[in-house]
Motif scaffolding. Structure first.
Motif, short mmCIF file in Angstrom:
data_model
loop_
_atom_site.label_atom_id
_atom_site.label_comp_id
_atom_site.label_asym_id
_atom_site.label_seq_id
_atom_site.Cartn_x
_atom_site.Cartn_y
_atom_site.Cartn_z
N ASN A 60 0.83 -1.20 0.00
CA ASN A 60 0.00 0.00 0.00
C ASN A 60 0.87 1.26 0.00
OD1 ASN A 60 0.75 0.65 2.65
ND2 ASN A 60 -0.96 -0.49 3.52
N GLU A 61 0.19 2.39 -0.03
CA GLU A 61 0.91 3.66 -0.16
C GLU A 61 1.84 3.93 1.02
OE1 GLU A 61 -1.71 7.03 -0.88
OE2 GLU A 61 -0.03 8.32 -0.36
N THR A 62 1.34 3.65 2.22
CA THR A 62 2.16 3.88 3.41
C THR A 62 3.42 3.02 3.37
OG1 THR A 62 0.14 4.26 4.66
CG2 THR A 62 2.14 3.91 5.94
N GLN A 63 3.22 1.75 2.97
CA GLN A 63 4.36 0.85 2.90
C GLN A 63 5.37 1.32 1.86
OE1 GLN A 63 2.16 -2.71 2.17
NE2 GLN A 63 1.42 -2.82 4.28
N ALA A 64 4.87 1.85 0.77
CA ALA A 64 5.76 2.37 -0.28
C ALA A 64 6.56 3.56 0.25
CB ALA A 64 4.94 2.79 -1.49
N ARG A 65 5.91 4.39 1.08
CA ARG A 65 6.61 5.55 1.65
C ARG A 65 7.68 5.10 2.65
NH1 ARG A 65 2.24 9.09 4.15
NH2 ARG A 65 3.86 10.64 4.41
N ILE A 66 7.38 4.05 3.40
CA ILE A 66 8.36 3.51 4.35
C ILE A 66 9.59 3.02 3.58
CG2 ILE A 66 8.83 1.67 6.02
CD1 ILE A 66 5.76 1.75 6.66
N LEU A 67 9.34 2.28 2.51
CA LEU A 67 10.45 1.75 1.70
C LEU A 67 11.25 2.89 1.08
CD1 LEU A 67 8.76 -1.32 -0.04
CD2 LEU A 67 10.33 -1.33 1.90
N GLY A 68 10.55 3.93 0.64
CA GLY A 68 11.22 5.08 0.05
C GLY A 68 12.16 5.74 1.06
N LEU A 69 11.67 5.88 2.29
CA LEU A 69 12.48 6.49 3.35
C LEU A 69 13.72 5.64 3.63
CD1 LEU A 69 10.23 7.68 6.30
CD2 LEU A 69 11.87 9.04 5.02
N LEU A 70 13.50 4.34 3.71
CA LEU A 70 14.61 3.45 4.06
C LEU A 70 15.66 3.39 2.95
CD1 LEU A 70 12.67 0.58 5.83
CD2 LEU A 70 14.28 2.17 6.88
N LYS A 71 15.20 3.57 1.72
CA LYS A 71 16.16 3.59 0.61
C LYS A 71 17.09 4.78 0.76
CE LYS A 71 14.00 0.91 -2.97
NZ LYS A 71 12.74 0.90 -3.69
N GLU A 95 2.36 -1.87 9.57
CA GLU A 95 2.87 -1.81 8.20
C GLU A 95 4.27 -2.45 8.12
OE1 GLU A 95 0.84 -1.09 6.10
OE2 GLU A 95 -0.48 0.52 6.75
N ILE A 96 5.07 -2.18 9.16
CA ILE A 96 6.41 -2.76 9.21
C ILE A 96 6.32 -4.29 9.28
CG2 ILE A 96 8.53 -2.95 10.59
CD1 ILE A 96 8.59 -0.22 9.62
N ALA A 97 5.38 -4.78 10.10
CA ALA A 97 5.20 -6.22 10.22
C ALA A 97 4.84 -6.83 8.87
CB ALA A 97 4.12 -6.53 11.25
N THR A 109 19.57 -4.55 15.29
CA THR A 109 19.99 -3.82 16.48
C THR A 109 21.41 -3.34 16.28
OG1 THR A 109 18.59 -5.27 17.80
CG2 THR A 109 20.16 -3.90 19.00
N ARG A 110 21.58 -2.04 16.36
CA ARG A 110 22.89 -1.43 16.18
C ARG A 110 23.18 -0.51 17.35
NH1 ARG A 110 23.33 1.08 10.23
NH2 ARG A 110 22.55 -0.79 9.21
N GLU A 111 24.27 -0.77 18.06
CA GLU A 111 24.63 0.05 19.21
C GLU A 111 23.46 0.22 20.17
OE1 GLU A 111 26.09 3.60 17.40
OE2 GLU A 111 27.64 2.52 16.31
N GLY A 112 22.77 -0.87 20.38
CA GLY A 112 21.66 -0.84 21.33
C GLY A 112 20.38 -0.23 20.80
N LYS A 113 20.40 0.27 19.57
CA LYS A 113 19.20 0.86 18.99
C LYS A 113 18.52 -0.16 18.09
CE LYS A 113 20.28 5.80 18.63
NZ LYS A 113 20.65 6.84 17.65
N ARG A 114 17.18 -0.18 18.20
CA ARG A 114 16.44 -1.07 17.31
C ARG A 114 16.09 -0.30 16.04
NH1 ARG A 114 14.22 -5.66 18.75
NH2 ARG A 114 12.37 -5.26 17.53
N LEU A 115 16.66 -0.77 14.95
CA LEU A 115 16.48 -0.07 13.69
C LEU A 115 15.73 -0.95 12.69
CD1 LEU A 115 20.11 1.28 13.37
CD2 LEU A 115 18.12 2.57 14.12
N ILE A 116 15.17 -0.31 11.69
CA ILE A 116 14.54 -1.02 10.58
C ILE A 116 15.39 -0.74 9.34
CG2 ILE A 116 12.45 -1.24 9.17
CD1 ILE A 116 12.05 -2.09 12.07
N THR A 117 15.75 -1.79 8.65
CA THR A 117 16.53 -1.61 7.44
C THR A 117 15.84 -2.35 6.29
OG1 THR A 117 17.85 -3.59 7.73
CG2 THR A 117 18.69 -1.59 8.77
N LEU A 118 16.27 -2.06 5.09
CA LEU A 118 15.75 -2.82 3.96
C LEU A 118 16.24 -4.25 4.05
CD1 LEU A 118 16.25 -0.25 1.06
CD2 LEU A 118 14.10 -0.95 2.10
N TRP A 119 15.42 -5.16 3.56
CA TRP A 119 15.74 -6.59 3.63
C TRP A 119 17.05 -6.88 2.91
CZ3 TRP A 119 12.93 -10.27 6.23
CH2 TRP A 119 13.28 -11.62 6.02
#
Ligand SMILES: [Zn+2]
Length: 119
Positions: A60-71, A95-97, A109-119
């Protein structure tokens, strides 16, 4: 006395207080019943969705925006993504799920931070 919502006159003993309004029996029941939302993601887990449709589901649109940000940013905290997209954390997590099950993003997890990255 009258109902604050439908304005029909109601006996005082038949009025119900709801969110500061006085409502008749009908409007009260209506106000109490859960909002009817048409949201397939809420009632069905993304996993099932992917399983049933094959993993190449349209996003969906939101998911596309998330992917765009992560790129652009490579890795982001969920709260930062929520702020950037101006959506609620709860909705974003859903949406992340979905994207995770579609193998589009993954948690890291990087330096104790939980991050979301592209697959
Ligand atoms: Zn009413």
């Amino acid at each position: 006395m009258q109902c604050d919502r439908c304005n029909q006159s109601v006996k005082k003993e038949n009025l119900h207080k709801h969110n500061g309004n006085l409502l008749c029996e009908e409007c009260y029941m209506d106000a109490l019943s859960p909002a009817r939302t048409c949201d397939p993601w809420a009632s069905q887990s993304a996993k099932n969705f992917v399983r049933e449709t094959g993993s190449i589901a349209t996003i969906n649109e939101t998911q596309a925006r998330i992917l765009g940000l992560l790129k652009r940013h490579k890795a982001m905290e969920i709260s930062v993504i929520a702020e950037a997209l101006e959506i609620a954390l709860f909705d974003l997590k859903r949406e992340i799920a979905t994207l995770h099950h579609l193998e589009k993003v993954k948690p890291e997890t990087r330096e104790g931070k939980r991050l979301i990255t592209l697959w």
